[in-house]
Structure formats: structure tokens, C-alpha cells
Design an enzyme around this catalytic site. Sequence first.
Site, short mmCIF file in Angstrom:
data_model
loop_
_atom_site.label_atom_id
_atom_site.label_comp_id
_atom_site.label_asym_id
_atom_site.label_seq_id
_atom_site.Cartn_x
_atom_site.Cartn_y
_atom_site.Cartn_z
N SER A 201 0.83 -1.20 0.00
CA SER A 201 0.00 0.00 0.00
C SER A 201 0.86 1.25 0.00
O SER A 201 2.09 1.19 0.05
CB SER A 201 -0.91 0.01 1.24
OG SER A 201 -0.13 0.23 2.40
N LYS A 202 0.19 2.37 -0.03
CA LYS A 202 0.84 3.68 -0.10
C LYS A 202 1.98 3.88 0.89
O LYS A 202 2.99 4.49 0.58
CB LYS A 202 -0.21 4.78 0.13
CG LYS A 202 -1.03 5.06 -1.10
CD LYS A 202 -0.18 5.74 -2.15
CE LYS A 202 -0.88 5.71 -3.50
NZ LYS A 202 0.07 5.88 -4.59
N ARG A 203 1.75 3.40 2.09
CA ARG A 203 2.76 3.68 3.10
C ARG A 203 4.07 2.96 2.84
O ARG A 203 5.08 3.25 3.46
CB ARG A 203 2.23 3.33 4.49
CG ARG A 203 1.95 1.88 4.70
CD ARG A 203 1.03 1.68 5.91
NE ARG A 203 0.51 0.33 5.96
CZ ARG A 203 1.20 -0.71 6.43
NH1 ARG A 203 2.40 -0.53 6.90
NH2 ARG A 203 0.67 -1.91 6.43
N GLU A 211 3.44 6.27 -10.73
CA GLU A 211 4.39 6.76 -9.73
C GLU A 211 5.81 6.28 -10.04
O GLU A 211 6.79 7.00 -9.86
CB GLU A 211 4.00 6.28 -8.33
CG GLU A 211 2.71 6.88 -7.81
CD GLU A 211 2.35 6.28 -6.46
OE1 GLU A 211 2.82 6.78 -5.45
OE2 GLU A 211 1.61 5.27 -6.44
#
Length: 418
Positions: A201-203, A211
Site C-alpha cells: 500500500s501507499k505507506r 508513480e
Amino acid sequence: MSVRVRMAPSPTGFLHIGGVRTFLFNWLFARHHGGELRLRIENTDTSREVAEAVDQIEESLRWLGLDWDGPTTFQLDRIDDCRDVAQRLVAEGRAYEDEGAIRFRMPDDGVTGWDDAVRGRVEVANETIEDLVLVRSDGRPTYNFASPLEDVWDEITHVIRAEDHISNTPKQINIISAVGAELPVYAHLPNVNGPDGKKLSKRHGATGVDEFRRAGYLADALVNFLALLGWAPDGETTIMSRAELVERFSLERVTPSPAQFDYAKLDWMNGVYLRALPGDEFARALVVWLGEQGYDWDAQLVRRAAPLVQEKIQRLGDFPAFAGFLFHDVAPDAAEPDGGGPMLAAARATLAQLEPFTAEAIEAALRAVADGLGLKPRQAFQPIRVAVTGSRVSPGLFESIELLGRETTLARLAAASR
RNA sequence: GGCGCAUUCGUCUAGUGGCCUAGGACACCGCCCUCUCACGGCGGCGGCACGGGUUCGAAUCCCGUAUGCGCCUCCA
């Protein structure tokens, strides 16, 4: 027998890197076997559809170089066909109405199983499978109904998807059996988790294809890296061209256990790809990337700077911080240990006169100056580096000075001497 | 909780009963190279989850336990 597989994203946003790995394996499988690869958008749920998502998915796949065959199809377009099948199943007694929805009558005993191309035999007791909703009360078919039907209609031979679909498979097998169609081969790929073993995930860092692109990764490197998540041709080979990937790929060598996404290894691999690029291609990639990212730096200077950084950066995105001093003013690092004063002054005097102003001549001249002052190369050059590049870490000093030019170099040297 | 899947160095993996005192790569550490960084070279650290079997012999086969993950939605 020729193979036909599909990539089936749901249009809920940008393309996730985990999804890309699944698509890549489908692509490798199709290309290896000279088969077909379809792009099918699974949009049974119109409310979640983002109009731009499909465009973005296609653009990401194009950037990655994962091409597909035939037109992109949409699950939504076959909503009526799904309803017809559901009605027929009701008429046959294989499904029934339940508060406005239509549910499939799963068998009560026995087992549903399949020979997974990655995991071998998988069996589930039918009593543990609940009666599945085929059509919602508002008339829209559910994923677990539409997806297998589309696999049948599209004559998909191998369903290659991530392991979170294992639990759906027995349901879908029963649906397909109920409509009297032939089953595809199922292959459930291991999940790709974050560095902590949890869902990526993003974290954890970048997760969207765009990206990675913005960060300056090369599509080839990303593809090579992703191919090795859950698959390996042997114990040693890591760097492989697309052609080699396609040639060597096989479902039999896909491992069943989950992998973790190692950003550090991706960085290393991207560096390998960057260094392997012919100089002019590397320069062009740099110019293109900077342009895409909105830098208006002089392309000619970027091309000249390219050889200085090719062996030193891992991502195109490292360039601005590493070589930005060539394009904009710098703030000298005040923390640089003293003792550089005499060297700075001497360098300034020498460089002011030097002809020709080339890296080779600059190096010879500055080494002579250092010698005269009785300084080790490191002691002599570090103050200059900091003065000229604004950093203790930079491309080769002499080449950098040549590119920067006499005027700017002298000005920065002067500024640092004060 | 039920069902399912998985379990080799920190990470990606090789290994399909003897070739394994478990190989490669990333990361990490040290040395060399060197104007910094990086590249490159050399070396090092580090692993078969645990317990039972089966077998002359198990990382490899079987069973159990533990742990992790997934699904159990009229989400996909």
C-alpha cells in the site's frame, strides 16, 4: 491448442503495481505460446467507474510495453446476456429468486476441485460454498457470475490471476459447469506484499505504475523486476530482456508462496538498465523524462551532462538533485571543514587563465595546484566540489567544471571564498 | 470463527530423496580501486518455522502444530 488469456482490471483508478505483475504473467504466457491476450474491463458496478481510469490503465500498459490483442471489451456491455443466463438457470431450477436477487443453487455435497497450474490440486467441500448471488435486486450481475461467463464467451483457455481469487474459483467452476461449458485452466499467482509482508500500500512507497514512471524507472527494468516476483527461470539469472523473459516463461516455474516487493532491489536493477543503455539513448531518456516532469532545462546541456551521471544514478529521477547545479545556482555547504581557503584561491587564479578549459586540462592544472600546496587530492578537491556543485557528492569534478564553464565556476569559487 | 493458500539467508529465489558441510542475486559489513558518489573487483555475515513419522538416506514425501496471508459483500 492455442491459448487465450485475459487481463481483467476493474476501472477503479490507476493501475496498481501488483495488478501489473498479474498482467505481466498473462502477457508472458500469451506471448510465449503465441496466443492471444485480451483486455477486459470488469465494470459490473457502474457507480465506481471512473471515466478516465480505462484511459489511464491503457496508457500505463502501453508505457510498460504490455500489448494486448483485439479491442478492449467491457463487462457492462454483456449485462443482458448475463441476465438471460440467470433466467435460464432459474427456469432449470439451478438458481432461484431471493428478495429480488437471483441466487445460484450450489451443490450441497461432494467437492469442487481443479488442478491449479501453480498449486496443483485444490479441493473445496461444496457444503462450505454459499449460494451465490448471480444478479442483484437492481438487475446488475455480480462479479462472480459475470466474470466466469465472460471467460466462457471469450473462450479463455487459462485464467491467470492472483491468489486472492482462489476462494472464488470453486464458485465460478460451478457456474461454468451449470451452463454446460468447458472449464479453463486456472493458475493462481502468489500475492505481492509490501516489505512488511502486508498488502502493498501507499505507506510502503510507490504503488501505481505512474508513480514508478515519475520516479524515473525504466519500463524494461520494472518488467524484469516484476517477472522475478514469483517466478525464476533458474537459480542465477536475474537480468533478462523481454525476449528472454518471453522465451523462458512458464507457469510450471511460478512459485506458490507470496513475495515481498523489495524497493532496494528494484533500484539496483534500474541502475543496471540505466548503465546498459547506449550513451545517446540514456541521454534521450533523460531529456524525455525531464520534459515529462516539467523541467525546462537546456536539452543540449542535459545531453552533455548525461555521460557524467550514467554510472552514478539509479533512477532518472535522481538527476535533478545530483546534477542540478549545472542548471541553477547553488548554496554552498557551510559545514565543509575549513582549510580549503588557500586551495579555493589558488584554483580560482589558475582556472582564470587556463586554456583550453577542458576536463583534462582542468584536472592537470588543479592537481598541480594541490601538489604545490602539499595537499592530498581529496583534501584539495573536496572544498572545490562543495563550492562549485553545492554538495559533497557530485559527478566527476573536472568534467563538471568544464560543463559549468569558466565564468560560473569562478563566480562560485569566489562566493565560497568569502 | 469457517474454508482455503503458503512457509529455504532481512528480501527475491535455486533446490522435486543422495551432486547440499543448501547455490545465486539484492541489502548489509570489510578490503581494493578512487577527486566525492557510484561502477567494478575480492571477501564476509546470514536460511531449510517447529515436532513427529516414512526411508539406508529428507530442504525435498506424509501427518500434526505454529505463524502469515486470502476469502467468507446484492465489492471486484
